[in-house]
Design a protein around this motif. Structure first.
Motif, mmCIF file in Angstrom:
data_model
loop_
_atom_site.group_PDB
_atom_site.id
_atom_site.type_symbol
_atom_site.label_atom_id
_atom_site.label_comp_id
_atom_site.label_asym_id
_atom_site.label_seq_id
_atom_site.Cartn_x
_atom_site.Cartn_y
_atom_site.Cartn_z
ATOM 1 N N CYS A 248 0.806 -1.175 -0.159
ATOM 2 C CA CYS A 248 0.152 -0.036 -0.037
ATOM 3 C C CYS A 248 0.813 1.349 -0.103
ATOM 4 O O CYS A 248 0.705 2.212 -0.727
ATOM 5 C CB CYS A 248 -0.953 0.016 1.146
ATOM 6 N N SER A 249 1.899 1.304 0.897
ATOM 7 C CA SER A 249 2.786 2.486 0.990
ATOM 8 C C SER A 249 3.488 2.598 -0.399
ATOM 9 O O SER A 249 3.812 3.882 -0.937
ATOM 10 C CB SER A 249 3.732 2.255 2.038
ATOM 11 N N ILE B 201 1.062 4.135 -2.995
ATOM 12 C CA ILE B 201 0.610 5.433 -2.712
ATOM 13 C C ILE B 201 1.913 6.402 -2.952
ATOM 14 O O ILE B 201 1.656 7.474 -3.451
ATOM 15 C CB ILE B 201 0.480 5.871 -1.175
ATOM 16 N N TYR B 202 3.109 5.877 -2.897
ATOM 17 C CA TYR B 202 4.246 6.641 -3.280
ATOM 18 C C TYR B 202 4.544 6.895 -4.663
ATOM 19 O O TYR B 202 4.935 7.862 -5.162
ATOM 20 C CB TYR B 202 5.579 6.003 -2.582
ATOM 21 N N HIS C 61 -0.568 7.105 -6.658
ATOM 22 C CA HIS C 61 -1.793 6.375 -6.783
ATOM 23 C C HIS C 61 -2.665 6.267 -5.751
ATOM 24 O O HIS C 61 -2.557 4.986 -4.942
ATOM 25 C CB HIS C 61 -1.654 5.131 -7.742
ATOM 26 N N TRP C 62 -2.844 7.256 -5.015
ATOM 27 C CA TRP C 62 -3.270 7.129 -3.623
ATOM 28 C C TRP C 62 -4.569 6.279 -3.274
ATOM 29 O O TRP C 62 -4.783 5.601 -2.435
ATOM 30 C CB TRP C 62 -3.711 8.503 -3.095
ATOM 31 N N ARG C 63 -5.342 6.465 -4.366
ATOM 32 C CA ARG C 63 -6.852 5.703 -4.171
ATOM 33 C C ARG C 63 -6.591 4.322 -4.361
ATOM 34 O O ARG C 63 -7.107 3.450 -3.779
ATOM 35 C CB ARG C 63 -7.595 6.147 -5.582
ATOM 36 N N ALA D 217 -4.980 3.203 -1.113
ATOM 37 C CA ALA D 217 -5.920 3.055 -0.162
ATOM 38 C C ALA D 217 -6.948 1.915 0.109
ATOM 39 O O ALA D 217 -7.199 1.294 0.817
ATOM 40 C CB ALA D 217 -6.762 4.341 -0.080
#
Length: 99
Positions: free
Chosen positions: A29-30, A33-34, A37-39, A42
């Motif tokens: 996940c991290s 997001i890095y 692509h935060w969606r 998450a």
């Protein structure tokens, strides 16, 4: 001087594998997001928490290991509700359109 009672931990109930599986999902996940692509990241987080809740629900305590914190119903309720809440929030937040 106070004497604290020794809490004996059963070595069979302290298996780290279920927890490490879920933490691997958090690492993925991290990384997602890095990359910006935060969606998607998450949603990977929500799936990791969902996996923890399902493992706590279906695995016996000796296999669930360190996911065993409270009573089974409390652990499952907290984990599964949190997973659904994060997934719903990800889907509800509107997409930002680049200008």
């Amino acid at each position: 001087m106070t004497v604290r009672p020794q809490v004996a931990r059963d070595p069979q109930t302290s298996s780290p594998w279920a927890l490490l599986t879920c933490l691997a999902g958090v690492v993925v996940c991290s990384a997602v997001i890095y990359t910006g692509h935060w969606r998607k990241g998450a949603m990977v987080f929500a799936l990791s928490v969902l996996a923890a809740g399902l493992m706590r629900l279906f695995l016996p305590a000796r296999w669930a290991g360190q996911l065993v914190v409270r009573a089974k119903w409390v652990d499952c309720l907290i984990l599964l509700t949190s997973a659904v809440a994060v997934a719903v929030l990800v889907m509800v937040v509107p997409h930002s359109q680049p200008s």
